[in-house]
Structure formats: C-alpha cells, structure tokens
Design a protein around this motif. Structure first.
Motif, PDB file in Angstrom:
ATOM      1  N   ALA A 295       0.827  -1.215   0.000  1.00 47.40           N
ATOM      2  CA  ALA A 295       0.000   0.000   0.000  1.00 47.40           C
ATOM      3  C   ALA A 295       0.857   1.259   0.000  1.00 47.40           C
ATOM      4  CB  ALA A 295      -0.937  -0.015   1.203  1.00 47.40           C
ATOM      5  N   ASP A 296       1.988   1.212   0.697  1.00 48.02           N
ATOM      6  CA  ASP A 296       2.865   2.382   0.774  1.00 48.02           C
ATOM      7  C   ASP A 296       4.193   2.153   0.054  1.00 48.02           C
ATOM      8  OD1 ASP A 296       1.012   3.754   2.470  1.00 48.02           O
ATOM      9  OD2 ASP A 296       1.693   2.466   4.133  1.00 48.02           O
ATOM     10  N   GLU A 297       4.258   1.118  -0.776  1.00 52.78           N
ATOM     11  CA  GLU A 297       5.517   0.791  -1.457  1.00 52.78           C
ATOM     12  C   GLU A 297       5.922   1.909  -2.410  1.00 52.78           C
ATOM     13  OE1 GLU A 297       7.325  -2.656  -4.443  1.00 52.78           O
ATOM     14  OE2 GLU A 297       5.523  -3.063  -3.265  1.00 52.78           O
ATOM     15  N   GLN A 298       7.172   2.298  -2.319  1.00 57.10           N
ATOM     16  CA  GLN A 298       7.708   3.318  -3.221  1.00 57.10           C
ATOM     17  C   GLN A 298       8.226   2.626  -4.485  1.00 57.10           C
ATOM     18  OE1 GLN A 298       7.506   6.740  -2.591  1.00 57.10           O
ATOM     19  NE2 GLN A 298       6.186   5.851  -0.994  1.00 57.10           N
ATOM     20  N   LEU A 299       7.505   2.804  -5.576  1.00 57.99           N
ATOM     21  CA  LEU A 299       7.906   2.178  -6.836  1.00 57.99           C
ATOM     22  C   LEU A 299       8.887   3.095  -7.560  1.00 57.99           C
ATOM     23  CD1 LEU A 299       4.397   0.908  -7.986  1.00 57.99           C
ATOM     24  CD2 LEU A 299       6.272  -0.497  -7.123  1.00 57.99           C
ATOM     25  N   GLY A 300       9.949   2.512  -8.085  1.00 61.66           N
ATOM     26  CA  GLY A 300      10.915   3.288  -8.860  1.00 61.66           C
ATOM     27  C   GLY A 300      10.453   3.391 -10.311  1.00 61.66           C
ATOM     28  N   GLY A 301      11.352   3.052 -11.218  1.00 61.30           N
ATOM     29  CA  GLY A 301      11.003   3.138 -12.626  1.00 61.30           C
ATOM     30  C   GLY A 301      10.191   1.964 -13.125  1.00 61.30           C
ATOM     31  N   THR A 302      10.254   0.837 -12.406  1.00 53.92           N
ATOM     32  CA  THR A 302       9.550  -0.368 -12.851  1.00 53.92           C
ATOM     33  C   THR A 302       8.881  -1.060 -11.659  1.00 53.92           C
ATOM     34  OG1 THR A 302      11.520  -1.745 -12.552  1.00 53.92           O
ATOM     35  CG2 THR A 302      11.176  -0.806 -14.740  1.00 53.92           C
ATOM     36  N   VAL A 303       7.913  -1.917 -11.990  1.00 47.38           N
ATOM     37  CA  VAL A 303       7.262  -2.739 -10.969  1.00 47.38           C
ATOM     38  C   VAL A 303       7.996  -4.078 -10.926  1.00 47.38           C
ATOM     39  CG1 VAL A 303       5.118  -3.819 -10.220  1.00 47.38           C
ATOM     40  CG2 VAL A 303       5.043  -1.643 -11.459  1.00 47.38           C
ATOM     41  N   PRO A 304       8.490  -4.514  -9.784  1.00 49.23           N
ATOM     42  CA  PRO A 304       9.196  -5.807  -9.720  1.00 49.23           C
ATOM     43  C   PRO A 304       8.268  -6.969 -10.076  1.00 49.23           C
ATOM     44  CG  PRO A 304       9.503  -4.541  -7.686  1.00 49.23           C
ATOM     45  CD  PRO A 304       8.426  -3.858  -8.465  1.00 49.23           C
ATOM     46  N   ILE A 305       8.855  -8.100 -10.485  1.00 40.55           N
ATOM     47  CA  ILE A 305       8.038  -9.299 -10.731  1.00 40.55           C
ATOM     48  C   ILE A 305       7.977 -10.180  -9.485  1.00 40.55           C
ATOM     49  CG2 ILE A 305       8.323  -9.290 -13.234  1.00 40.55           C
ATOM     50  CD1 ILE A 305      10.467 -11.468 -12.907  1.00 40.55           C
ATOM     51  N   GLY A 306       8.720  -9.804  -8.445  1.00 39.23           N
ATOM     52  CA  GLY A 306       8.458 -10.359  -7.125  1.00 39.23           C
ATOM     53  C   GLY A 306       9.204 -11.600  -6.715  1.00 39.23           C
ATOM     54  N   THR A 307       8.504 -12.441  -5.970  1.00 42.00           N
ATOM     55  CA  THR A 307       9.092 -13.635  -5.361  1.00 42.00           C
ATOM     56  C   THR A 307       8.390 -14.885  -5.891  1.00 42.00           C
ATOM     57  OG1 THR A 307       7.589 -13.279  -3.500  1.00 42.00           O
ATOM     58  CG2 THR A 307       9.831 -12.466  -3.253  1.00 42.00           C
ATOM     59  N   PRO A 308       9.028 -16.054  -5.746  1.00 41.39           N
ATOM     60  CA  PRO A 308       8.462 -17.268  -6.345  1.00 41.39           C
ATOM     61  C   PRO A 308       7.131 -17.687  -5.714  1.00 41.39           C
ATOM     62  CG  PRO A 308      10.759 -17.595  -5.719  1.00 41.39           C
ATOM     63  CD  PRO A 308      10.339 -16.299  -5.128  1.00 41.39           C
ATOM     64  N   LEU A 309       6.309 -18.373  -6.516  1.00 42.26           N
ATOM     65  CA  LEU A 309       5.106 -19.017  -6.002  1.00 42.26           C
ATOM     66  C   LEU A 309       5.505 -20.140  -5.055  1.00 42.26           C
ATOM     67  CD1 LEU A 309       3.736 -17.459  -8.330  1.00 42.26           C
ATOM     68  CD2 LEU A 309       2.316 -19.485  -8.710  1.00 42.26           C
ATOM     69  N   GLN A 310       4.515 -20.633  -4.315  1.00 41.38           N
ATOM     70  CA  GLN A 310       4.730 -21.769  -3.432  1.00 41.38           C
ATOM     71  C   GLN A 310       5.306 -22.941  -4.240  1.00 41.38           C
ATOM     72  OE1 GLN A 310       1.786 -20.315  -4.060  1.00 41.38           O
ATOM     73  NE2 GLN A 310       0.800 -21.809  -5.419  1.00 41.38           N
ATOM     74  N   ASN A 311       6.308 -23.606  -3.664  1.00 40.94           N
ATOM     75  CA  ASN A 311       6.955 -24.788  -4.269  1.00 40.94           C
ATOM     76  C   ASN A 311       7.658 -24.471  -5.589  1.00 40.94           C
ATOM     77  OD1 ASN A 311       5.859 -26.455  -2.153  1.00 40.94           O
ATOM     78  ND2 ASN A 311       3.897 -26.353  -3.246  1.00 40.94           N
ATOM     79  N   VAL A 312       8.044 -23.204  -5.768  1.00 42.08           N
ATOM     80  CA  VAL A 312       8.775 -22.780  -6.971  1.00 42.08           C
ATOM     81  C   VAL A 312      10.101 -22.171  -6.539  1.00 42.08           C
ATOM     82  CG1 VAL A 312       8.787 -21.141  -8.918  1.00 42.08           C
ATOM     83  CG2 VAL A 312       6.701 -22.424  -8.374  1.00 42.08           C
ATOM     84  N   GLU A 313      11.123 -22.386  -7.348  1.00 42.15           N
ATOM     85  CA  GLU A 313      12.439 -21.783  -7.101  1.00 42.15           C
ATOM     86  C   GLU A 313      12.836 -20.971  -8.325  1.00 42.15           C
ATOM     87  OE1 GLU A 313      17.113 -23.098  -6.343  1.00 42.15           O
ATOM     88  OE2 GLU A 313      15.671 -24.542  -7.141  1.00 42.15           O
ATOM     89  N   VAL A 314      13.378 -19.776  -8.125  1.00 42.02           N
ATOM     90  CA  VAL A 314      13.940 -19.028  -9.246  1.00 42.02           C
ATOM     91  C   VAL A 314      15.412 -18.760  -8.964  1.00 42.02           C
ATOM     92  CG1 VAL A 314      11.766 -17.979  -9.932  1.00 42.02           C
ATOM     93  CG2 VAL A 314      13.231 -16.759  -8.357  1.00 42.02           C
ATOM     94  N   VAL A 315      16.196 -18.861 -10.018  1.00 46.40           N
ATOM     95  CA  VAL A 315      17.641 -18.665  -9.907  1.00 46.40           C
ATOM     96  C   VAL A 315      18.069 -17.715 -11.017  1.00 46.40           C
ATOM     97  CG1 VAL A 315      19.888 -19.818  -9.797  1.00 46.40           C
ATOM     98  CG2 VAL A 315      17.835 -21.080  -9.156  1.00 46.40           C
TER      99      VAL A 315
END
Length: 492
Positions: A295-315
């Motif tokens: 709600a109060d997140e300061q967005l820079g130039g782009t919106v992040p794509i975030g963190t992995p879903l449950q039982n998912v890993e990103v590298v």
C-alpha cells in the motif's frame, strides 16, 4: 504425489455441493451439477473412443459448456487442446494435426469427429479412468521462432500447485473470479481452476471482446472480487474508467511490463484494492513469480516481478549457467512445481530450454529473460535476451511473423517490432522491403490473417528500401524507422 485437477475438483464438489460453481448471464450451475454434468460428458467422450493420454480439442466461446468440456476431457483421462474459435482455419488445422487430436468438442472442423456438449444431465454410468497429478492436462500453443507454433505440455500437478494455497492471492469460497481471458491463453488456467479448486465462483464474461467502457458494469453487476487483466487491458481500463476496480479485493496483471504511473493512478483512485504483478511464461503454468504491491511501497522506474510461487524456485544465472550473487544481472531460470513437462514432439527444443542445474541437478526452465534479485529477495525483470516480445499478454516470436510476411510474393524481406503509439498503446509494426514495384498492403494483411491469430497481424506496415543490419549480420530492430502514425498509408 500431487493431486489431479479432477480429484481436487471432486473434493470441492463433495464439500460444498450446493454452492454456485459457474454463472453466466442469469444461468448458474452448482458444484454438484457441474460434477454430474461433466461426468456425463466424460462418459460420452469415452464412448466416442477417447482414451487416457489422448488429446481433445476444445473450440468453444465462453460459456458453462466450455468449462464442462474442459473438466470432462480431464475426467476422461485426456488432455485438452484449447482453440480460439476466432483463429484462422489453416492455423487451427496445423495445431490439431500436430497435436494428433482425436476429437473436437464444439465448433465443427472438417476431417474430425465433432461432439457437442450435451444438455445438463444427472445420468452417467460410464467407468472413468483414474487420473494422476503427473498426467497431461493440456497442450497450449505459443509462437515459435521457426515459423510454426510450438506446444507446451502442462500436467495436472502444475495446475493444482498454481491454485492450491496460493501465496500471491487469497481465494475463498466467497470469491467470484471473472473468466475473461481467451481459453487458448493460459491466464484462463488461473481464472477457471483458481476458482473451482478453491470453492469459489467462475463468472463467465459474455463471448467476444469486453470493452473498457463495459467492464465496470460487468464487474459490479456480478460482484466480482478477483480479476486478472493483461498489462495492456489493465492500463487501458485505468485510462478509461478506473472506478471499475472498486469492489475488487485483488487485481492481478501481467503478460508485459506494468506502467508505474498507471499503478499509482489506480492506488490513488481505489486504495483498498490489492495490485499483484504476475510473471510467468506458458512453460511455467501461468505464474512463476508474483509481486503484491504494498500500500505504501515506493515504486521506482519499474514494478518488480516479485518472489516465487509456493513450491517454486527461481535462480539468476550467468552466461555459463552458474548462479550469480544478488544484485547481479543474469538469465532467470525457474524450477519446481510450476515447470511443465516440456514441448510436444520437440525433444531437441525441450532439451535446450529445460535443463539441469550444474550445482544441484534440479530441473529448470530457461526463460530467456534477463533479471536480477534484490537483497530482499524480490526479482526485477530487465528485458528479453533475444528478439522475442510480448504484446497484450501473448508471446510473439518475430521470426514466425516475418516468415509469413516473406511468403507473400510482393515482399522480399521483412522485420517486425513493437512501437508505442501516441495514445500510449504498444502496437505491432512490420517493416517490409518490396520484391517489385508494387505492394498491396490490403492483400498482405489478408495473407497474414489467413494463417495468423489477430494479435500477430501487424497494426501498420512501413515500406523501406533495405532493413538495417547489425555488425554481426542480424536485423537491427532498434534502427528501424519510427512509423508515421498520422499517415493513412501505414494502416491500409
């Protein structure tokens, strides 16, 4: 072992048989009715010769019968091949031949046995097969760089992981999710199964395109609480009628880069709505990562794509396939429960894109997207590592469109790319080199429409003497001239 979609649905239907599963206009279908109706049609599919592992095309507009057909195909042990009824016949024929489809449900297609979804019925005596989480659930076609589409094989377990106890959205039996995406676009996977496997209601939008001016009334009259929109539709809706989002508790968007000014405008107008930026190629079953914007997140130039879903890993890995430290750019690899089986009948491509991590032996999908992970674990998308792009949520390989353009006798060479119209819309543009004196753009557009879905037909055509070339001999897309948006000749 992961549950199948059919087992998970049957558990829901047994738990809340009288709850509404589907609604469309003034028609409603309860969980018990949907369970029985799909059992009956699954029996008809089996009687028509469908066997476990077969592929069944589903070519229907949005309606309760569409959902019945998808569920029945899965109950028969087969995989559905979703087909957009608006796609050109030649493309549909190519897809069905490639998939080895045994039966088509819905629209009549020459050369195939076609079944219509039977009216609602409670009587089914058919013995239906046992379906496991590792069985194939659907084949979904995406644009291919070689000029022919490729098909992603998604298993039941991929779908059930997507929507079971999701960490990116809260779905309860009280929720109503709008089914708006074309069934051949994997956002429909979230809309349909996200509702049905959580005891919520799927509200089917009317067939055809829903305009931004109409969406607000549709959302309000159906008391929609969760909505998914492509980035392009999300931006347009905010421009046309941001008040449409009032009443939602969550809006998810993705398929392309989200505009920070549009997100800010929505948060100012409807501060109570949770905005989620979803990222994931078709190969990772709709979403691989999501970012719930604070709600109060300061967005820079782009919106992040975030963190992995449950039982998912990103590298994030280097060019030689080794994980890099946080803050370092590299290619995004996705592992875990969302990663699909691979490409249908394309073992070479499957081996190239679905790889084992040298550091742990686990299986990953190489997205071809450049990204970096911040120290807080949030991933930022930095663009493609190749020429591929997304438009209105659909993946487009330039090579597929360019091959089709050069098959026209009046075109010697062609390039396609996305440019931003003065209105703010991103549009597909073709730059063509004529093979002679004449170029009939109307004929060229008709030639493309005969073999391509509408999202792959350029909005404008620019005639050039030659295509600019980079030092390594590739088309220099960045050096292609900007279209003259005011010129009528661009469009005709």
């Amino acid at each position: 072992m992961s549950a199948s979609v059919t087992d998970a649905f049957r558990c829901r239907a047994a738990r809340t048989p009288d709850a509404v599963a589907l609604s469309a206009d003034h028609d409603t279908v309860s969980y018990a009715e949907l369970d029985r109706w799909s059992d009956v049609f699954a029996g008809e599919l089996v009687a028509a010769g469908v066997r476990p592992g077969d592929r069944v095309a589903v070519c229907l507009e949005r309606s309760p019968r569409l959902v019945v057909a998808l569920l029945a195909v899965l109950k028969a042990g087969a995989a559905y091949v979703p087909v957009d009824p608006e796609d050109p016949e030649s493309r549909v024929s190519m897809m069905l031949t490639d998939a080895g489809v045994s039966i088509v449900v819905g629209q009549f297609l020459a050369g195939y046995t076609t079944l219509k979804v039977s009216p609602r019925s409670d009587r089914s005596t058919a013995d239906l097969p046992v379906v496991s989480g590792e069985d194939l659930a659907y084949l979904m076609y995406t644009s291919g760089s070689t000029g022919r589409p490729k098909s992603v094989m998604v298993e039941h377990r991929n779908i059930t992981n997507l929507v079971t106890a999701p960490n990116y959205v809260a779905i309860t039996p009280a929720d109503r999710i709008l089914q708006l995406a074309p069934v051949a676009f994997d956002a429909a996977t979230f809309e349909i199964w996200g509702a049905l496997l959580n005891g919520a209601r799927v509200v089917l939008a009317p067939p055809g395109v829903v305009q931004a001016e109409e969406l607000g009334d549709l959302l309000r009259s159906n008391e929609i609480s969760i909505l998914w929109l492509t980035a392009a539709l999300f931006h347009r809706q905010i421009d046309v009628d941001v008040s449409a989002f009032k009443g939602l508790h969550t809006v998810l968007s993705g398929g392309d880069v989200l505009s920070v000014p549009h997100v800010r405008a929505l948060r100012e107008a409807v501060p109570e709505v949770q905005v989620v930026n979803g990222y994931g190629p078709t190969e990772t079953t709709t979403f691989a990562t999501c970012h719930r914007i604070g709600a109060d997140e300061q967005l820079g130039g782009t919106v992040p794509i975030g963190t992995p879903l449950q039982n998912v890993e990103v590298v994030i890995v280097s060019a030689d396939g080794v994980p890099v430290p946080d803050g370092t750019e590299g290619e995004l690899w996705v592992g875990g429960a969302q990663v699909s089986r691979g490409y249908w009948k394309r073992p070479d491509l499957t081996d190239e894109k679905f790889v084992r991590g040298s550091w742990n032996g686990e299986r990953y999908y190489r997205t071809g997207d450049q990204a970096r992970r911040r120290e807080d674990g949030v991933v930022e998308f930095l663009g493609r590592m190749d020429d591929q792009f997304k438009l209105r949520g659909f993946r487009i390989e330039p090579g597929e469109v360019e091959n089709a353009l050069t098959e026209h006798p009046q075109v010697r060479a062609a390039a396609v790319g996305v440019r931003t119209h003065p209105s703010g819309d991103r549009r597909l543009v073709a730059w063509v080199v004529r093979s002679g004196e004449q170029l009939d753009k109307r004929s060229l557009r008709g030639h493309l429409r005969a073999s391509m879905p509408e999202h792959m037909v350029p909005a404008g055509f620019v005639v050039v003497d030659e295509l600019p070339i980079t030092g390594n001999g590739k088309t220099d897309r960045k050096a292609l001239p900007e279209p003259d948006w005011t010129s009528k000749s661009l469009y005709v």
